[in-house]
Write an enzyme that holds these catalytic residues in place. Structure first.
Site, mmCIF file in Angstrom:
data_model
loop_
_atom_site.group_PDB
_atom_site.id
_atom_site.type_symbol
_atom_site.label_atom_id
_atom_site.label_comp_id
_atom_site.label_asym_id
_atom_site.label_seq_id
_atom_site.Cartn_x
_atom_site.Cartn_y
_atom_site.Cartn_z
ATOM 1 N N ASN A 198 109.818 92.102 104.258
ATOM 2 C CA ASN A 198 109.373 92.415 105.625
ATOM 3 C C ASN A 198 108.226 91.524 106.100
ATOM 4 O O ASN A 198 108.118 91.227 107.274
ATOM 5 C CB ASN A 198 109.049 93.911 105.778
ATOM 6 C CG ASN A 198 107.978 94.385 104.832
ATOM 7 O OD1 ASN A 198 107.680 93.738 103.836
ATOM 8 N ND2 ASN A 198 107.383 95.519 105.143
ATOM 9 N N GLU A 225 102.013 98.376 95.617
ATOM 10 C CA GLU A 225 101.858 98.581 97.059
ATOM 11 C C GLU A 225 103.198 99.129 97.555
ATOM 12 O O GLU A 225 104.145 98.371 97.702
ATOM 13 C CB GLU A 225 101.556 97.208 97.669
ATOM 14 C CG GLU A 225 101.320 97.211 99.126
ATOM 15 C CD GLU A 225 100.123 98.011 99.438
ATOM 16 O OE1 GLU A 225 100.289 98.985 100.157
ATOM 17 O OE2 GLU A 225 99.040 97.659 98.925
ATOM 18 N N CYS A 259 105.054 99.110 105.985
ATOM 19 C CA CYS A 259 104.674 100.319 105.259
ATOM 20 C C CYS A 259 103.534 101.051 105.961
ATOM 21 O O CYS A 259 103.256 102.197 105.663
ATOM 22 C CB CYS A 259 104.337 99.998 103.816
ATOM 23 S SG CYS A 259 103.290 98.579 103.660
ATOM 24 N N GLU A 297 94.639 95.331 97.742
ATOM 25 C CA GLU A 297 94.859 93.897 97.948
ATOM 26 C C GLU A 297 93.955 93.422 99.074
ATOM 27 O O GLU A 297 93.648 94.169 99.996
ATOM 28 C CB GLU A 297 96.323 93.627 98.267
ATOM 29 C CG GLU A 297 97.205 93.963 97.073
ATOM 30 C CD GLU A 297 98.602 93.383 97.169
ATOM 31 O OE1 GLU A 297 98.978 92.587 96.299
ATOM 32 O OE2 GLU A 297 99.311 93.736 98.108
#
Ligand code: ADP
Length: 466
Positions: A136, A235, A269, A447
């Protein structure tokens, strides 16, 4: 397998083949790990300034190729060109940020109770890292892992999503051009991810796994990695609440909701998945949101006027439609969209109409499941206590959004929401400089930011008697 085997890559807006990539398997994964393992000692010893210089060079190169990379991304992944441009910049930001942070890996000295003793704490790279990235955000998800790994002194093997290997190849070409030595950054493309993932998680030379993708796959990788106590960053999915209180401007909030909901066709997300609006302002909020949803222009991302591109696959299209039809069957009101778009050229891609549903209730799939599509489901609430409970009633814990002008309420929500990221009147709470990540089923670790570098560092204690 023979390395001459390749797999095809398609444009999700047109169905056309746009290229192909090497189809790697377990053998290629082991060979790449071998190269990373061999390159590790020299890279770890190379010095922070040298590593920073290479990352900075990669940053400059990526910006200089911004146009070309954005076009490739739109062709391979489908997002509108303007969004692809924004993503290349975001991706480059990670190279810059970690080029800078590489020089700030500080140790510590600790006073001892014994006068003849000195304690020294040193930070060391964890070793060989294996990373798996999704489709994505096919460029920025790579630099978000590669940049901190290289900054810390780790070497890395990365497997991109099987549908976006060309973007990954372009990023690794930039790293090579920037002077990152052979073996330090390795790419394994594969049509079938499972055998590569298994080698990544079970090869004892690998000391860390970094994964972005579905909760289901993340859980499997975590279990595999546990046997060797590999460090893991995950993640995973999200189910973001977007809460609008009646002390906020409903028009402004609706504009924000539409802007963030349809980014990347809802395939993020951190995309709002449940939009909660307080009863007294539900009317004006829904009115503006409906206008904004209907004003979206769906089309091939190469067309400058498109604001929403295709979904990524037939499977994605089916899942989105299933959630929408299920909600309608259970009493949700359809205020816009609600179907696949097949007029003219749209029939060749996986286009779904930007959709607005109101009167969404807890018994609907869309209330519980991550959508990953251009659907805005709206739920009306009455009290702060009630909405906080509804927002937190999910296994996921990545992003959340709140609109309020009341400072105390903003603070209560910031503290009460069980999510790794809380945007207060802010639809873009992300940056290379800020820690991104979730709790519960949304994963482990962070991150970006200095926390993003920590994930690639080990702590070593020296005790010296003098
Ligand atoms: P999504 O549903 O968003 O595509 P996935 O978790 O399936 O999410 O994909 C994210 C990344 O994980 C991709 O690079 C994909 O190839 C990889 N992947 C999927 N299944 C596995 C697996 N069994 N082992 C390792 N990697 C996998």
């Amino acid at each position: 397998m023979s390395s001459s085997m390749r797999f095809a890559v398609f444009n999700p807006a047109t169905g056309e083949q746009i290229g192909s990539a090497l189809d790697g398997g377990a053998d290629e994964a082991r060979a790449a790990i071998g190269a990373a393992y061999a390159a590790f000692p020299a890279w770890a010893a190379s010095g922070a300034y040298e590593r920073a210089a290479k990352l900075y060079r990669a940053y400059e190169l990526m910006l200089s190729k911004r146009d070309e990379l954005a076009r490739l991304m739109t062709a391979e992944q489908g997002k509108p060109l303007k969004m692809a441009h924004a993503e290349v910049k975001y991706a480059a930001d990670f190279l810059l940020w970690f080029a800078e942070e590489a020089k700030r890996v500080y140790g510590e000295t600790i006073p001892s109770a014994r006068v003849d003793q000195r304690f020294l704490v040193r930070r060391e790279p964890v070793g060989v890292v294996c990373a798996i990235t999704p489709w994505n955000y096919p460029v920025s998800m790579i630099t978000r892992k590669v940049a901190p790994a290289l900054a810390a002194g780790c070497t890395i093997v990365l497997k991109p999503a099987e549908t976006t290997p060309l973007c990954a190849l372009a990023v690794f070409n930039i790293l090579e051009e920037a002077g990152v030595p052979r073996g330090v950054a390795n790419l394994v493309t594969a049509a079938n991810p499972a055998p590569v993932g298994e080698v990544f998680c079970t090869d004892p030379r690998v000391r860390k796994i970094s994964f972005t993708g579905s909760t289901e796959v993340g859980r499997k990788l975590y279990q595999w990695a546990a046997a060797q106590f590999k460090r893991v960053s995950l993640e995973l999915g999200g189910h973001a609440p977007f809460i609008v209180f009646d002390d906020a401007d409903p028009v402004h909030a609706a504009k924000g909701a539409a802007a963030v909901k349809f980014l990347n066709t809802g395939q993020a997300c951190i995309s709002p998945n449940r939009i909660f609006v307080q009863r007294s302002i539900a009317g004006p909020f829904l009115e503006t949101l409906q206008k904004r949803v209907m004003a979206q222009r769906v089309g091939n991302g190469m067309d400058e006027t498109s604001t929403v591109g295709p979904l990524f696959s037939q499977r994605a299209l089916d899942k989105v439609d299933l959630q929408v039809q299920d909600a309608i069957a259970r009493g949700a009101k359809l205020l816009a969209g609600g179907k696949r778009l097949v007029d003219g050229d749209l029939a060749r891609g996986f286009f779904y109409a930007p959709t607005l549903l109101s009167e969404v209730t807890a018994d609907m799939r869309i209330y519980r499941e991550e959508t990953f599509g251009p659907v805005a489901p709206v739920i009306v609430f009455d009290t702060e206590q009630e909405v906080l409970a509804m927002a937190n009633d999910t296994g996921y814990g990545l992003a959340s959004y709140v609109y309020t002008q009341n400072l105390s309420r903003a603070m209560r929500m910031f503290e009460g929401l069980q999510f790794g990221i809380v945007g207060i009147n802010d639809i873009n709470p992300t940056s290379a400089a800020a820690p991104f990540g979730g709790i519960k089923d949304s994963g482990l670790g962070r991150e970006g930011a200095r926390q993003g570098l920590e994930e690639y560092l080990e702590t070593k204690l020296g005790g010296f008697s003098i």
